[in-house]
Scaffold this active site. Sequence first.
Site, PDB file in Angstrom:
ATOM      1  N   SER A  28       0.826  -1.211   0.000  1.00  0.00           N
ATOM      2  CA  SER A  28       0.000   0.000   0.000  1.00  0.00           C
ATOM      3  C   SER A  28       0.858   1.259   0.000  1.00  0.00           C
ATOM      4  O   SER A  28       0.345   2.340  -0.320  1.00  0.00           O
ATOM      5  CB  SER A  28      -0.962   0.000   1.193  1.00  0.00           C
ATOM      6  OG  SER A  28      -0.325  -0.426   2.351  1.00  0.00           O
ATOM      7  N   HIS A  56      -3.366  -3.274  -6.132  1.00  0.00           N
ATOM      8  CA  HIS A  56      -3.668  -2.772  -4.784  1.00  0.00           C
ATOM      9  C   HIS A  56      -5.150  -2.938  -4.449  1.00  0.00           C
ATOM     10  O   HIS A  56      -6.011  -2.308  -5.054  1.00  0.00           O
ATOM     11  CB  HIS A  56      -3.261  -1.285  -4.693  1.00  0.00           C
ATOM     12  CG  HIS A  56      -3.471  -0.693  -3.349  1.00  0.00           C
ATOM     13  ND1 HIS A  56      -4.034   0.550  -3.146  1.00  0.00           N
ATOM     14  CD2 HIS A  56      -3.195  -1.174  -2.108  1.00  0.00           C
ATOM     15  CE1 HIS A  56      -4.093   0.791  -1.855  1.00  0.00           C
ATOM     16  NE2 HIS A  56      -3.590  -0.224  -1.212  1.00  0.00           N
ATOM     17  N   GLU A  86      -6.700  -0.920  -7.540  1.00  0.00           N
ATOM     18  CA  GLU A  86      -5.781  -0.050  -8.279  1.00  0.00           C
ATOM     19  C   GLU A  86      -4.680  -0.903  -8.908  1.00  0.00           C
ATOM     20  O   GLU A  86      -4.074  -1.735  -8.219  1.00  0.00           O
ATOM     21  CB  GLU A  86      -5.141   0.981  -7.332  1.00  0.00           C
ATOM     22  CG  GLU A  86      -6.120   2.056  -6.873  1.00  0.00           C
ATOM     23  CD  GLU A  86      -5.477   3.054  -5.900  1.00  0.00           C
ATOM     24  OE1 GLU A  86      -5.783   4.244  -6.008  1.00  0.00           O
ATOM     25  OE2 GLU A  86      -4.688   2.634  -5.025  1.00  0.00           O
ATOM     26  N   ASN A 104      -5.190   6.562  -1.633  1.00  0.00           N
ATOM     27  CA  ASN A 104      -4.492   6.880  -0.383  1.00  0.00           C
ATOM     28  C   ASN A 104      -3.799   8.238  -0.423  1.00  0.00           C
ATOM     29  O   ASN A 104      -3.180   8.657   0.553  1.00  0.00           O
ATOM     30  CB  ASN A 104      -3.511   5.776  -0.006  1.00  0.00           C
ATOM     31  CG  ASN A 104      -4.243   4.561   0.543  1.00  0.00           C
ATOM     32  OD1 ASN A 104      -5.408   4.669   0.909  1.00  0.00           O
ATOM     33  ND2 ASN A 104      -3.589   3.427   0.579  1.00  0.00           N
TER      34      ASN A 104
HETATM   35  P1  NAI Z   1      -1.013  -8.858   7.902  1.00  0.00           P
HETATM   36  O1  NAI Z   1       0.003  -8.571   8.916  1.00  0.00           O
HETATM   37  O2  NAI Z   1      -2.419  -9.084   8.338  1.00  0.00           O
HETATM   38  O3  NAI Z   1      -0.574 -10.133   7.050  1.00  0.00           O
HETATM   39  C1  NAI Z   1       0.690 -10.353   6.559  1.00  0.00           C
HETATM   40  C2  NAI Z   1       0.879 -11.859   6.456  1.00  0.00           C
HETATM   41  O4  NAI Z   1       2.119 -12.111   5.816  1.00  0.00           O
HETATM   42  C3  NAI Z   1       0.935 -12.548   7.807  1.00  0.00           C
HETATM   43  O5  NAI Z   1       0.046 -13.644   7.836  1.00  0.00           O
HETATM   44  C4  NAI Z   1       2.369 -13.009   7.902  1.00  0.00           C
HETATM   45  O6  NAI Z   1       2.525 -14.236   8.628  1.00  0.00           O
HETATM   46  C5  NAI Z   1       2.734 -13.200   6.444  1.00  0.00           C
HETATM   47  N1  NAI Z   1       4.162 -13.150   6.215  1.00  0.00           N
HETATM   48  C6  NAI Z   1       5.065 -12.284   6.745  1.00  0.00           C
HETATM   49  N2  NAI Z   1       6.294 -12.565   6.293  1.00  0.00           N
HETATM   50  C7  NAI Z   1       6.184 -13.639   5.453  1.00  0.00           C
HETATM   51  C8  NAI Z   1       7.092 -14.375   4.681  1.00  0.00           C
HETATM   52  N3  NAI Z   1       8.389 -14.111   4.690  1.00  0.00           N
HETATM   53  N4  NAI Z   1       6.613 -15.399   3.937  1.00  0.00           N
HETATM   54  C9  NAI Z   1       5.308 -15.684   3.916  1.00  0.00           C
HETATM   55  N5  NAI Z   1       4.401 -15.008   4.652  1.00  0.00           N
HETATM   56  C10 NAI Z   1       4.817 -13.996   5.395  1.00  0.00           C
HETATM   57  O7  NAI Z   1      -0.946  -7.657   6.852  1.00  0.00           O
HETATM   58  P2  NAI Z   1      -2.039  -7.160   5.821  1.00  0.00           P
HETATM   59  O8  NAI Z   1      -2.811  -6.079   6.418  1.00  0.00           O
HETATM   60  O9  NAI Z   1      -2.713  -8.330   5.249  1.00  0.00           O
HETATM   61  O10 NAI Z   1      -1.117  -6.491   4.704  1.00  0.00           O
HETATM   62  C11 NAI Z   1      -0.401  -7.241   3.774  1.00  0.00           C
HETATM   63  C12 NAI Z   1       0.058  -6.334   2.654  1.00  0.00           C
HETATM   64  O11 NAI Z   1      -1.066  -5.712   2.057  1.00  0.00           O
HETATM   65  C13 NAI Z   1       0.968  -5.191   3.072  1.00  0.00           C
HETATM   66  O12 NAI Z   1       1.895  -4.959   2.048  1.00  0.00           O
HETATM   67  C14 NAI Z   1       0.027  -4.016   3.215  1.00  0.00           C
HETATM   68  O13 NAI Z   1       0.655  -2.790   3.052  1.00  0.00           O
HETATM   69  C15 NAI Z   1      -0.917  -4.295   2.069  1.00  0.00           C
HETATM   70  N6  NAI Z   1      -2.238  -3.671   2.179  1.00  0.00           N
HETATM   71  C16 NAI Z   1      -2.891  -3.620   3.363  1.00  0.00           C
HETATM   72  C17 NAI Z   1      -4.145  -3.032   3.446  1.00  0.00           C
HETATM   73  C18 NAI Z   1      -4.882  -3.025   4.743  1.00  0.00           C
HETATM   74  O14 NAI Z   1      -5.927  -2.363   4.825  1.00  0.00           O
HETATM   75  N7  NAI Z   1      -4.423  -3.725   5.752  1.00  0.00           N
HETATM   76  C19 NAI Z   1      -4.797  -2.438   2.266  1.00  0.00           C
HETATM   77  C20 NAI Z   1      -4.046  -2.603   1.050  1.00  0.00           C
HETATM   78  C21 NAI Z   1      -2.809  -3.174   1.033  1.00  0.00           C
END
Ligand code: NAI
Length: 734
Positions: free
Chosen positions: A450, A471, A483, A521
Amino acid sequence: MTYKTLNVDVDSDGIALVTIDVPGKSMNVWDADLMQDFANWVDAFLADENVKGAVITSGKASGFLAGADLNMLGSGGAGGAPTSKKEQFESAFTLNSVFRKLETGGQPVKALQKGEAFAKPVAAAVNGLALGGGLEIVLACHHRVVADNPKIQLGVPEVQVGLLPGAGGTQRLPRLAGLQNAAMLATQGKPIDPATAKAQGIVQDVVPADQVVAKAKEWVKANPKAVQPWDKKGFKFPGGGGAMDPRAVQFFIGANAMAQKETNHNYPAIQYILSCLYEGSIVPMDTAIRIESKYFLKLLSSAQTRNMIRTLFINKQAAEKGEQRPKDVPASELKKVGVLGAGMMGAGIAYVTAKGGAEVVLLDRDLEYAQKGKGYSEKIVEKGVSRGKVTKEKGDELLARITPTTDYDDLKDVDLIIEAVFEDPDVKADVIKRTEAVIGKDVIFASNTSTLPITGLAIHSERPDQFIGIHFFSPVDKMPLVEIIPGEKSGDKALATALDYVRLIKKTPIVVKDTRGFYTNRVVPPYLNEAMLMVAEGIKPALIENAAKSLGMPVGPLALTDETSLELGLRIMNSTKKELGKDYKPSGVEDLLVKMVEDLGRKGRKSGGGFYEYPEGGKKHLWQGLSEYFPVSKDQPSLEEAKERLLYAQLIPASQCYAEGIVHDPQSADLGAIFGWGFAPWTGGPMSHIDTIGVDAFVRKAESLAQKYGARFNPPEKFRDMAKAGDKLYGKAA
Ligand code: NAI
């Protein structure tokens, strides 16, 4: 006579089977050809003594008729844009007059009422969805038979693009189903199934699909002298109608109040529908349909309706069909998709991908996390099955398509990768390397980051031309926008594949430039900041929230801040400060964020509360304690002032994004705003709104707000230039 869009076959009993089949279209719609053909057929039918009656059906397996061709309406109606008011009215009245001729048989109403004349019987044999003008032709038939299939949608959804059912729907529905049912159908635009339509008196017969035509013919044969109930003497509205009936009066008082409360006077279509119902209920049918056409024309000629049709229908469909897709790249087959990271976003992405029909390999660093990610889909499916939205079998099939894993080898035969691991460049770099070591050489790698620039992440890829950003928004299964962010080196195949994928999962894509925050954003934080600044200035939180809702935003900005969390706001602020150093420009909400998050622990909804309290089992309400720390000032702005400030807090950054080419065209800016953060849909989007008020008026208003509140309200130079040149965002056609 031959027709382009109709097949007419008269049987030995003299009953015409009229099959609507608009050539070159997968679904029947009222376009100029069909309107012309149908009018000609009605004349020929009424003139031909050998033809005793008719059955109208559709030749498309996809449905009966889906309504008017909105592209035609958007361009001013059939046969080009009429000029004089009278011509405009006649054009808007076309279908009403043809349908009326059909149902009266061209006979004088007085003669029908006295039983001295009759119409030739016409029955509808509805073999699939009938919406808008598709349902209205059915209503104009004397008898209506529908296939027994709960999936068939019957309804009048015009309100969703700012219109009303303009081919008799607002008049025949209340005469068949009563004012209340008609108002529900027309003001909400939600379809009903055949059984409900029968229970409401809208259709008479629900029969197995292969019998609709036979049953309709049977009725025509048995009823050679047809008259609509409303053309019979002594007709009364079911459940009451007219100005003097206390039930109707009661209904109109309640319906009006409710409609305006829900829509904050932003949708004239809703008010006009209620006016059609009221005014139409005190006059005979011939006058009633003229009243309907008058209101229909009023809407059709308003900028607001044209904006809504353009963004919510025409441009949305064009984006979804891949308007931005490089044309010469062959369509990609996305049978298996690898989703990296099974957290909040990855879990949602896995669900929508499996729902779109692809296999999903859901990889996380720990099997427990990957399984938990799949658990998200299990919960949605379980809920869907218990509510009858999906069958157990289909739900199980969807779940079987998701395979949780920690093993990169499982990614070896995927057709696309979507990465959603932690927002940490090092973690992402590691995951990119490990994934590229196993996937096919031509597989596209998409990141859901993001905040990190795609071009920067692509450095870690061996194949930066195959690297791109996709995105999503949270919650993924509910948010309609995606996006697509090409990096500096992303190739056409990456863009085409990303768009093919968005089509697979049935979301709306916009293509945006690779800059911090991309488009949505970039706009939402300044808007939320403005609301927090208003709190810090002592403006009543309830006024802020109500002003936004009154603008047409789905939720207030303080409630939205609670959802995205104040803690995240503080984190982003701190990292931006660190990154920009001396160049950091304070936004004015720094102290408020620190106070709320660090001193008071009010971090947002998930952490128990922020600007709102969330009592267990109760309704959320604004936190009363807030005024202790941010006292309410004696001087409060008017509702209009507060609305304007919140509106321009979105219009200015959105126009900056357009001026800087972050969104390439007004269409994408409008789609992204409405489907990304819920920008007031009645406007057709921020760029449409600026066009409607005039670029010049927008620039002047922005300048006056900048004087009052600060330079952040200054309009972009490009808009000043456009104002001087008298240009519009959508060109002359807007
Ligand atoms: P989250 O923390 O809920 O999930 C991330 C997941 O990735 C976790 O389950 C973690 O165990 C896993 N992970 C971490 N390192 C890893 C690795 N080396 N190999 C495999 N799995 C791994 O985070 P979230 O919120 O799902 O965000 C994920 C991505 O999406 C980020 O880049 C964030 O910026 C992006 N994003 C988030 C939004 C939101 O509203 N939370 C909206 C749009 C994009």
